[in-house]
Design a protein around this motif. Structure first.
Motif, PDB file in Angstrom:
ATOM      1  N   LEU A 108     113.795  79.402 143.180  1.00 18.93           N
ATOM      2  CA  LEU A 108     113.102  78.265 142.583  1.00 18.93           C
ATOM      3  C   LEU A 108     112.044  77.720 143.544  1.00 18.93           C
ATOM      4  CD1 LEU A 108     113.257  76.511 139.972  1.00 18.93           C
ATOM      5  CD2 LEU A 108     114.724  74.944 141.253  1.00 18.93           C
ATOM      6  N   THR A 109     112.369  77.638 144.825  1.00 16.07           N
ATOM      7  CA  THR A 109     111.415  77.135 145.814  1.00 16.07           C
ATOM      8  C   THR A 109     110.208  78.060 145.925  1.00 16.07           C
ATOM      9  OG1 THR A 109     113.231  76.105 147.051  1.00 16.07           O
ATOM     10  CG2 THR A 109     111.146  76.449 148.224  1.00 16.07           C
ATOM     11  N   ALA A 110     110.447  79.382 145.933  1.00 10.22           N
ATOM     12  CA  ALA A 110     109.348  80.338 146.052  1.00 10.22           C
ATOM     13  C   ALA A 110     108.450  80.292 144.814  1.00 10.22           C
ATOM     14  CB  ALA A 110     109.905  81.740 146.248  1.00 10.22           C
ATOM     15  N   MET A 111     109.024  80.144 143.637  1.00 12.44           N
ATOM     16  CA  MET A 111     108.223  80.069 142.412  1.00 12.44           C
ATOM     17  C   MET A 111     107.394  78.794 142.386  1.00 12.44           C
ATOM     18  SD  MET A 111     110.907  81.481 139.514  1.00 12.44           S
ATOM     19  CE  MET A 111     109.769  81.133 138.187  1.00 12.44           C
ATOM     20  N   ALA A 112     107.967  77.682 142.870  1.00 16.77           N
ATOM     21  CA  ALA A 112     107.217  76.427 142.899  1.00 16.77           C
ATOM     22  C   ALA A 112     106.010  76.535 143.818  1.00 16.77           C
ATOM     23  CB  ALA A 112     108.128  75.292 143.339  1.00 16.77           C
ATOM     24  N   ALA A 113     106.177  77.185 144.957  1.00 16.09           N
ATOM     25  CA  ALA A 113     105.061  77.335 145.896  1.00 16.09           C
ATOM     26  C   ALA A 113     103.956  78.189 145.309  1.00 16.09           C
ATOM     27  CB  ALA A 113     105.566  77.929 147.206  1.00 16.09           C
ATOM     28  N   SER A 114     104.308  79.117 144.425  1.00 18.51           N
ATOM     29  CA  SER A 114     103.320  80.025 143.855  1.00 18.51           C
ATOM     30  C   SER A 114     102.710  79.508 142.563  1.00 18.51           C
ATOM     31  CB  SER A 114     103.956  81.391 143.611  1.00 18.51           C
ATOM     32  OG  SER A 114     103.091  82.255 142.921  1.00 18.51           O
ATOM     33  N   GLU A 115     103.502  78.821 141.747  1.00 14.02           N
ATOM     34  CA  GLU A 115     103.078  78.485 140.382  1.00 14.02           C
ATOM     35  C   GLU A 115     102.582  77.047 140.229  1.00 14.02           C
ATOM     36  OE1 GLU A 115     102.884  80.607 137.906  1.00 14.02           O
ATOM     37  OE2 GLU A 115     103.842  82.310 138.861  1.00 14.02           O
ATOM     38  N   VAL A 116     103.129  76.103 140.982  1.00 14.62           N
ATOM     39  CA  VAL A 116     102.802  74.685 140.734  1.00 14.62           C
ATOM     40  C   VAL A 116     102.316  74.004 142.013  1.00 14.62           C
ATOM     41  CG1 VAL A 116     104.314  74.466 138.755  1.00 14.62           C
ATOM     42  CG2 VAL A 116     105.236  74.089 141.043  1.00 14.62           C
ATOM     43  N   GLN A 117     101.415  74.622 142.718  1.00 20.21           N
ATOM     44  CA  GLN A 117     100.871  74.037 143.939  1.00 20.21           C
ATOM     45  C   GLN A 117     100.184  72.699 143.639  1.00 20.21           C
ATOM     46  OE1 GLN A 117      98.213  76.909 145.698  1.00 20.21           O
ATOM     47  NE2 GLN A 117      99.870  78.291 146.323  1.00 20.21           N
ATOM     48  N   GLY A 118     100.442  71.714 144.500  1.00 22.11           N
ATOM     49  CA  GLY A 118      99.832  70.393 144.344  1.00 22.11           C
ATOM     50  C   GLY A 118     100.571  69.494 143.371  1.00 22.11           C
ATOM     51  N   MET A 119     101.664  69.957 142.786  1.00 24.55           N
ATOM     52  CA  MET A 119     102.425  69.143 141.826  1.00 24.55           C
ATOM     53  C   MET A 119     103.706  68.637 142.500  1.00 24.55           C
ATOM     54  SD  MET A 119     101.914  71.352 138.287  1.00 24.55           S
ATOM     55  CE  MET A 119     102.292  69.970 137.212  1.00 24.55           C
ATOM     56  N   GLN A 120     104.241  67.544 141.956  1.00 26.96           N
ATOM     57  CA  GLN A 120     105.440  66.921 142.516  1.00 26.96           C
ATOM     58  C   GLN A 120     106.601  67.008 141.519  1.00 26.96           C
ATOM     59  OE1 GLN A 120     105.442  65.805 145.690  1.00 26.96           O
ATOM     60  NE2 GLN A 120     103.288  66.473 145.772  1.00 26.96           N
ATOM     61  N   PRO A 121     107.855  67.121 142.037  1.00 28.45           N
ATOM     62  CA  PRO A 121     109.006  67.133 141.127  1.00 28.45           C
ATOM     63  C   PRO A 121     109.089  65.830 140.327  1.00 28.45           C
ATOM     64  CG  PRO A 121     109.640  67.870 143.307  1.00 28.45           C
ATOM     65  CD  PRO A 121     108.253  67.309 143.437  1.00 28.45           C
ATOM     66  N   GLU A 122     109.376  65.961 139.066  1.00 26.30           N
ATOM     67  CA  GLU A 122     109.608  64.821 138.166  1.00 26.30           C
ATOM     68  C   GLU A 122     111.116  64.670 138.004  1.00 26.30           C
ATOM     69  OE1 GLU A 122     108.891  61.733 135.262  1.00 26.30           O
ATOM     70  OE2 GLU A 122     107.691  62.601 136.863  1.00 26.30           O
ATOM     71  N   GLY A 123     111.713  63.737 138.752  1.00 29.16           N
ATOM     72  CA  GLY A 123     113.154  63.591 138.722  1.00 29.16           C
ATOM     73  C   GLY A 123     113.824  64.739 139.457  1.00 29.16           C
ATOM     74  N   GLY A 124     115.121  64.948 139.191  1.00 28.28           N
ATOM     75  CA  GLY A 124     115.872  66.004 139.848  1.00 28.28           C
ATOM     76  C   GLY A 124     115.971  67.250 138.975  1.00 28.28           C
ATOM     77  N   ALA A 125     116.463  68.317 139.574  1.00 31.92           N
ATOM     78  CA  ALA A 125     116.677  69.561 138.830  1.00 31.92           C
ATOM     79  C   ALA A 125     117.849  69.380 137.860  1.00 31.92           C
ATOM     80  CB  ALA A 125     116.933  70.696 139.809  1.00 31.92           C
ATOM     81  N   PHE A 126     117.908  70.223 136.840  1.00 32.03           N
ATOM     82  CA  PHE A 126     119.046  70.208 135.903  1.00 32.03           C
ATOM     83  C   PHE A 126     119.509  71.633 135.695  1.00 32.03           C
ATOM     84  CE2 PHE A 126     115.180  70.579 133.519  1.00 32.03           C
ATOM     85  CZ  PHE A 126     115.444  71.317 132.371  1.00 32.03           C
ATOM     86  N   ALA A 127     120.827  71.812 135.564  1.00 33.78           N
ATOM     87  CA  ALA A 127     121.412  73.153 135.507  1.00 33.78           C
ATOM     88  C   ALA A 127     122.556  73.160 134.503  1.00 33.78           C
ATOM     89  CB  ALA A 127     121.902  73.574 136.889  1.00 33.78           C
ATOM     90  N   GLY A 128     122.920  74.385 134.069  1.00 35.12           N
ATOM     91  CA  GLY A 128     123.992  74.515 133.083  1.00 35.12           C
ATOM     92  C   GLY A 128     124.644  75.874 133.101  1.00 35.12           C
ATOM     93  N   GLN A 129     125.850  75.908 132.534  1.00 35.06           N
ATOM     94  CA  GLN A 129     126.585  77.153 132.287  1.00 35.06           C
ATOM     95  C   GLN A 129     126.351  77.505 130.831  1.00 35.06           C
ATOM     96  OE1 GLN A 129     128.969  79.154 134.314  1.00 35.06           O
ATOM     97  NE2 GLN A 129     128.457  80.460 132.573  1.00 35.06           N
ATOM     98  N   PHE A 130     125.745  78.687 130.569  1.00 35.25           N
ATOM     99  CA  PHE A 130     125.279  79.036 129.232  1.00 35.25           C
ATOM    100  C   PHE A 130     126.091  80.169 128.621  1.00 35.25           C
ATOM    101  CE2 PHE A 130     121.694  76.988 131.205  1.00 35.25           C
ATOM    102  CZ  PHE A 130     121.004  76.352 130.189  1.00 35.25           C
ATOM    103  N   GLN A 131     126.247  80.086 127.322  1.00 34.24           N
ATOM    104  CA  GLN A 131     126.609  81.215 126.476  1.00 34.24           C
ATOM    105  C   GLN A 131     125.365  81.604 125.677  1.00 34.24           C
ATOM    106  OE1 GLN A 131     129.563  82.778 126.618  1.00 34.24           O
ATOM    107  NE2 GLN A 131     130.190  81.328 128.214  1.00 34.24           N
ATOM    108  N   ASP A 132     125.401  82.778 125.097  1.00 40.10           N
ATOM    109  CA  ASP A 132     124.213  83.286 124.416  1.00 40.10           C
ATOM    110  C   ASP A 132     123.714  82.338 123.345  1.00 40.10           C
ATOM    111  OD1 ASP A 132     122.283  85.370 123.877  1.00 40.10           O
ATOM    112  OD2 ASP A 132     123.382  85.754 122.037  1.00 40.10           O
ATOM    113  N   GLY A 133     122.425  81.985 123.426  1.00 37.25           N
ATOM    114  CA  GLY A 133     121.801  81.136 122.421  1.00 37.25           C
ATOM    115  C   GLY A 133     121.924  79.653 122.678  1.00 37.25           C
ATOM    116  N   GLN A 134     122.619  79.235 123.705  1.00 31.93           N
ATOM    117  CA  GLN A 134     122.798  77.803 123.965  1.00 31.93           C
ATOM    118  C   GLN A 134     121.577  77.207 124.655  1.00 31.93           C
ATOM    119  OE1 GLN A 134     126.563  77.545 126.085  1.00 31.93           O
ATOM    120  NE2 GLN A 134     127.655  77.169 124.160  1.00 31.93           N
TER     121      GLN A 134
END
Length: 225
Positions: A108-134
């Motif tokens: 996630l850190t490497a993608m942020a450095a490459s894709e969203v340079q100059g942007m700031q996080p909006e709030g905190g990250a969110f995560a989940g345990q998924f089943q197919d289609g959820q």
């Protein structure tokens, strides 16, 4: 005068014929048997159609099948139960702490450095345990004149999709404002300077939505500038 004498004489001549004949007595079984042949119908049995005897099988309760005939067995149609196909689960994923997906943090850190340079996080990250289609949603407020991107990383999933969705009013359906165009377990919405910019002079409620194909963990972060 001769005519009157001849008529009585003629009537007297016919009398022996009328009295001497022996017509069969109506409804006499013995005489009916003689007509059809006594050897053909034993005592107590009568020709078909006489005295209530049925003329063909199936009438008056007589059996309709020949001796030794067994009617075919009837079968009851059966239905084969169907098995639900895989990949049809829907609903909300189970939210988990982003720290539980610590293995995805370096990606996630490497993608942020490459894709969203100059942007700031909006709030905190969110995560989940998924089943197919959820799906998993993260509410936030879109500010006027601001530009938004979302980055997501999946662990064990086949496909991760990201959307920014607005809810104009409680009685109106949600509106998809932007979505990623990437494939695979990692996704970027609005990367490389293509962030979603609010075109209105006012803000409003919105949410970032993760949808997963396959089963596993996923984490995402909203960015703004």
């Amino acid at each position: 005068m001769r005519l009157y004498v001849l008529i009585p004489a003629a009537l007297l001549g016919l009398a022996p014929l009328a009295c001497g004949g022996s017509d069969p007595e109506p409804n006499n079984p013995s005489q009916m048997q003689n007509q059809y042949g006594a050897s053909t119908y034993p005592p107590g049995q009568y020709p078909p159609g006489q005295y209530g005897q049925p003329t063909q099988p199936g009438q008056y309760g007589q059996p309709t099948t020949q001796p030794g005939y067994t009617p075919p067995a009837t079968t009851t149609p059966t239905t084969t139960p169907t098995t639900p196909q895989a990949g049809t689960s829907t609903g909300q994923a189970t939210p988990i702490a982003p720290a539980a997906v610590s293995a995805a943090t370096p990606v996630l850190t490497a993608m942020a450095a490459s894709e969203v340079q100059g942007m700031q996080p909006e709030g905190g990250a969110f995560a989940g345990q998924f089943q197919d289609g959820q799906t998993l949603e993260q509410p936030f407020n879109i500010q006027p004149g601001k530009c938004y991107s979302v980055i997501g990383v999946g662990l064990g999933v086949q496909e991760l999709n990201l959307q920014i969705v607005a809810q104009p009013a409680p009685m109106l359906p949600p509106v998809v404002l932007s979505q990623d165009n990437t494939t695979g377990p990692n996704a970027t919405l609005g990367g490389k300077g293509q962030c979603f910019k609010n075109p209105l002079p006012v803000g409003g409620p919105a949410k970032a939505v993760m949808t997963v194909r396959g089963s596993g963990l996923a984490v995402a972060q909203i960015y703004v500038k």
